[in-house]
Design a protein around this motif. Structure first.
Motif, PDB file in Angstrom:
ATOM      1  N   PRO A 199       0.841  -1.123  -0.084  1.00 23.35           N
ATOM      2  CA  PRO A 199       0.017  -0.033  -0.079  1.00 23.35           C
ATOM      3  C   PRO A 199       0.867   1.152   0.035  1.00 23.35           C
ATOM      4  CG  PRO A 199      -0.040  -1.007   2.182  1.00 23.35           C
ATOM      5  CD  PRO A 199       0.717  -1.966   1.144  1.00 23.35           C
ATOM      6  N   ALA A 200       0.378   2.323  -0.389  1.00 27.71           N
ATOM      7  CA  ALA A 200       1.200   3.556  -0.611  1.00 27.71           C
ATOM      8  C   ALA A 200       1.275   4.275   0.589  1.00 27.71           C
ATOM      9  CB  ALA A 200       0.444   4.546  -1.246  1.00 27.71           C
ATOM     10  N   PRO A 201       2.399   4.694   1.078  1.00 25.88           N
ATOM     11  CA  PRO A 201       2.658   5.298   2.342  1.00 25.88           C
ATOM     12  C   PRO A 201       1.738   6.384   2.759  1.00 25.88           C
ATOM     13  CG  PRO A 201       4.688   5.672   0.695  1.00 25.88           C
ATOM     14  CD  PRO A 201       3.652   4.786   0.088  1.00 25.88           C
ATOM     15  N   THR A 202       1.569   6.417   4.088  1.00 26.02           N
ATOM     16  CA  THR A 202       0.786   7.599   4.408  1.00 26.02           C
ATOM     17  C   THR A 202       1.269   8.903   5.190  1.00 26.02           C
ATOM     18  OG1 THR A 202       0.023   6.581   6.501  1.00 26.02           O
ATOM     19  CG2 THR A 202      -1.372   6.151   4.527  1.00 26.02           C
ATOM     20  N   ALA A 203       2.740   8.412   5.327  1.00 30.11           N
ATOM     21  CA  ALA A 203       3.246   9.690   6.274  1.00 30.11           C
ATOM     22  C   ALA A 203       5.046   9.371   5.901  1.00 30.11           C
ATOM     23  CB  ALA A 203       3.318   9.216   7.734  1.00 30.11           C
ATOM     24  N   PRO A 204       5.526  10.596   6.225  1.00 26.36           N
ATOM     25  CA  PRO A 204       6.897  10.470   5.768  1.00 26.36           C
ATOM     26  C   PRO A 204       7.835   9.466   6.706  1.00 26.36           C
ATOM     27  CG  PRO A 204       6.538  12.662   6.331  1.00 26.36           C
ATOM     28  CD  PRO A 204       5.263  11.735   6.470  1.00 26.36           C
ATOM     29  N   HIS A 205       8.856   8.926   5.969  1.00 27.26           N
ATOM     30  CA  HIS A 205       9.814   7.716   6.753  1.00 27.26           C
ATOM     31  C   HIS A 205       9.167   6.683   7.216  1.00 27.26           C
ATOM     32  CE1 HIS A 205      12.709  11.013   7.244  1.00 27.26           C
ATOM     33  NE2 HIS A 205      11.770  11.696   8.011  1.00 27.26           N
ATOM     34  N   GLN A 206       8.225   6.094   6.000  1.00 26.98           N
ATOM     35  CA  GLN A 206       7.554   4.752   6.147  1.00 26.98           C
ATOM     36  C   GLN A 206       8.307   3.776   5.406  1.00 26.98           C
ATOM     37  OE1 GLN A 206       3.472   5.345   5.462  1.00 26.98           O
ATOM     38  NE2 GLN A 206       2.939   5.464   7.698  1.00 26.98           N
ATOM     39  N   VAL A 207       8.682   4.309   4.380  1.00 24.29           N
ATOM     40  CA  VAL A 207       9.627   3.443   3.279  1.00 24.29           C
ATOM     41  C   VAL A 207      10.874   4.125   2.779  1.00 24.29           C
ATOM     42  CG1 VAL A 207       9.436   2.570   0.874  1.00 24.29           C
ATOM     43  CG2 VAL A 207       7.358   3.005   2.282  1.00 24.29           C
ATOM     44  N   TRP A 208      11.998   3.157   3.092  1.00 25.82           N
ATOM     45  CA  TRP A 208      13.562   3.584   2.765  1.00 25.82           C
ATOM     46  C   TRP A 208      13.806   2.975   1.568  1.00 25.82           C
ATOM     47  CZ3 TRP A 208      16.489   7.481   5.348  1.00 25.82           C
ATOM     48  CH2 TRP A 208      15.727   8.087   6.448  1.00 25.82           C
ATOM     49  N   VAL A 209      14.459   3.246   0.648  1.00 24.96           N
ATOM     50  CA  VAL A 209      15.087   2.446  -0.363  1.00 24.96           C
ATOM     51  C   VAL A 209      16.284   2.844  -0.466  1.00 24.96           C
ATOM     52  CG1 VAL A 209      12.782   2.247  -1.582  1.00 24.96           C
ATOM     53  CG2 VAL A 209      14.497   4.156  -2.156  1.00 24.96           C
TER      54      VAL A 209
END
Length: 49
Positions: free
Chosen positions: A31-41
């Motif tokens: 699912p698309a992240p809803t807040a900053p810093h939820q997904v790091w690549v």
């Protein structure tokens, strides 16, 4: 005006190996992240020969 360089400039290129495999994008099924810093690549690249 021109900058003075102490060493010669050589062009750098990337030559892909024919046996290299492209990694699957694991974020496509999430699912698309809803807040900053939820997904790091990140990524790595091989060193030049």
């Amino acid at each position: 005006m021109r900058a003075l360089s102490t060493r010669p400039q050589r062009p750098r290129t990337t030559v892909a190996a024919p046996e290299a495999v492209v990694a699957e994008n694991l974020l496509l099924n999430q699912p698309a992240p809803t807040a900053p810093h939820q997904v790091w690549v990140g990524g790595i690249s091989p060193t030049c020969r």
